[in-house]
Enzyme design. Sequence first.
Site, mmCIF file in Angstrom:
data_model
loop_
_atom_site.group_PDB
_atom_site.id
_atom_site.type_symbol
_atom_site.label_atom_id
_atom_site.label_comp_id
_atom_site.label_asym_id
_atom_site.label_seq_id
_atom_site.Cartn_x
_atom_site.Cartn_y
_atom_site.Cartn_z
ATOM 1 N N LYS A 167 18.337 6.790 -38.114
ATOM 2 C CA LYS A 167 19.061 6.670 -36.850
ATOM 3 C C LYS A 167 20.071 7.787 -36.611
ATOM 4 O O LYS A 167 20.942 7.665 -37.303
ATOM 5 C CB LYS A 167 19.532 5.253 -36.609
ATOM 6 C CG LYS A 167 19.902 5.040 -34.997
ATOM 7 C CD LYS A 167 20.364 3.607 -34.865
ATOM 8 C CE LYS A 167 20.778 3.191 -33.685
ATOM 9 N NZ LYS A 167 21.120 1.885 -33.340
ATOM 10 N N GLU B 18 13.660 -3.391 -34.029
ATOM 11 C CA GLU B 18 14.615 -2.757 -34.801
ATOM 12 C C GLU B 18 15.474 -3.985 -35.767
ATOM 13 O O GLU B 18 15.659 -5.041 -35.218
ATOM 14 C CB GLU B 18 15.971 -2.274 -33.838
ATOM 15 C CG GLU B 18 17.209 -1.582 -34.966
ATOM 16 C CD GLU B 18 18.113 -1.186 -33.926
ATOM 17 O OE1 GLU B 18 18.978 -0.427 -34.444
ATOM 18 O OE2 GLU B 18 18.420 -1.554 -32.777
ATOM 19 N N CYS C 114 16.429 2.872 -31.301
ATOM 20 C CA CYS C 114 17.438 2.132 -30.157
ATOM 21 C C CYS C 114 18.185 3.124 -29.559
ATOM 22 O O CYS C 114 17.768 3.955 -28.512
ATOM 23 C CB CYS C 114 18.084 0.968 -30.982
ATOM 24 S SG CYS C 114 18.824 -0.487 -29.651
#
Length: 295
Positions: A118, A45, A155
């Site tokens: 995300k 990331e 994540c």
Amino acid sequence: MSRSTLRVALLQHANQGDAASNLDLIATRIAEAAEQGAQLVLLQELHNGAYFCQTEDTACFDDAEPIPGPSTQRLGEIARQHQVVIVASLFEQRAAGLYHNTAVVLEKDGTLAGRYRKMHIPDDPGFYEKFYFTPGDLGFTPIDTSVGRLGVLVCWDQWYPEAARLMALAGAELLLYPTAIGWDMRDDGGERIRQRDAWLTIQRSHAVANGIPVLSCNRVGFETSPQQDDPGIQFWGSSFVAGPQGEWLAQAGETAQTLIVDVDMARSESVRRIWPFLRDRRIDAYADLTKRFID
């Protein structure tokens, strides 16, 4: 390798100081992985620099870039040169004042195959991502590539079974998680073990529940915090590949490392035949999952 075998590479490394240096390292490591037959490369990331979300600083927005942009151009050139598919992670500037934490997929011919923004954005001490990132609006949609249909998440998404399930229901053949997670230096040894074990367990559970492999690539190294009263983050690495029953196919340690792993892409079908979780889902009884809380 058989036709059903996909050789994957996970590039776990420490921040090199700036985008150019990090991309140079990534280019070198991808070249090495391609020499060993890697067809798919997963990066960690926000790999272009330090994990800047340890503090809230408007100057950090200067490092964001459009997509397509300079990093996708460089990564596309690397993908084309080595004939690999790359899953990368960038700080996207979508418009003035509008930013996302975005994963991009570069096809082996260098073209942009797709992106994922995300969806779950954390806001915790040392991880102040809500200051920087607007939640994604592209949904949980896999990205089709020459090596398969990729369920790319990022994540904090890895803690949510709903995200993994929706990717699997949309036909993802792999789940991939670019990640930046580590220890608060104030945590004691026991707490560190519990946190890392929980991180490994939740992602392996996505493999088991959905019958597909999971790839997670985390950064390593200590990164100081700009805040004087904050001791910084020790990123714990531990990147891994798990098979469709949660079995370990490979796991890295806490130092820079490239994992190169052969994944049997045909195995998911045989696993789902003996563990038919998708068949036995009670979709008629799950309406309450759309509620925040059941009072």
